[in-house]
Design an enzyme around this catalytic site. Sequence first.
Site, mmCIF file in Angstrom:
data_model
loop_
_atom_site.group_PDB
_atom_site.id
_atom_site.type_symbol
_atom_site.label_atom_id
_atom_site.label_comp_id
_atom_site.label_asym_id
_atom_site.label_seq_id
_atom_site.Cartn_x
_atom_site.Cartn_y
_atom_site.Cartn_z
ATOM 1 N N SER A 1 0.595 -1.155 -0.047
ATOM 2 C CA SER A 1 -0.089 0.018 0.118
ATOM 3 C C SER A 1 0.945 1.315 0.137
ATOM 4 O O SER A 1 2.125 1.283 0.537
ATOM 5 C CB SER A 1 -0.861 0.054 1.182
ATOM 6 N N TYR B 1 -1.865 -0.401 10.503
ATOM 7 C CA TYR B 1 -1.870 -0.688 8.901
ATOM 8 C C TYR B 1 -0.801 -0.414 8.257
ATOM 9 O O TYR B 1 0.032 -1.048 7.490
ATOM 10 C CB TYR B 1 -3.160 0.007 8.228
#
Length: 284
Positions: free
Chosen positions: A137, A151
């Site tokens: 990501s 995250y």
Amino acid sequence: MRAVLVTGCSSGIGLETALAFARRGDRVHACVRNPAGAGELLRRAHAENLTLDVPRLDVTDDASVTAAVAAVQDRHGPVDVLVNNAGIDVTGPVETLPLDRARDLVETNFWGPLRMARAVLPGMRARGSGVVVNVSSLAGRTFAVPHGGFYAASKAALGALSEALHAEVQPFGIRVVCLEPGSFASAIQRRSAAPQPSASDPYAADHAWLARFLARVAEGAADCSEAAGAVVAAADDPGTPLHTVVGKDAEEALQLLTGLSHEQWLPRFLEHAESLAGPRPHRP
């Protein structure tokens, strides 16, 4: 015709990636954690007359990974392309997010890809070829936003692991690519938030503010088929850089970060977030 194994195919980037490889005639193993959630994948594959297998695979379970990879190899030999796409997101403050939720996130986003790579690499080494595509990501490349620390940490760790793995397996003819997508319209955005903190939680108001910001960002998310195209291209092109950002927003974000320290970046981020979600409750 290649044997392609993709994790997390019930929706989003994984679903689109499985279909993209199947359209090329590859032998696609579109893995899902819960077979009951594969309805959309199967419906679209049937509509396009595409052939793919949909095995059950839980990347957080050693036995599940071993069994699924063994079944693929028994039928088709070593996996040619592994796409580590399965992932979850949980937002919440570092101090009060329940640790079991944080552990689940890291178990899926970091240990899951590691389990998968270890399962397929012996076959790839024996044959002298293979590609591992880790879907990370943009959050793993940029400064972590408030309530997004776990995250971002899991994705940054996956990026570091990809770097080491790349150097280790390159002599065996195996490539590793770490794709870093920006915002895409996937199910992960719709199920990212942890349970709303109690009123006594000192971060409750900040949590609600960030949720509003993320919801606004999601409104402009790109179609997952674009990210799927990047996965296929990475599997095809030996010249794909180890770290490859995906999406116009990701490219722009990295350009804006060039030369900035975290202290310089944070006020700019807060200004942008407040333009979308209103004033932050406890702005420094």
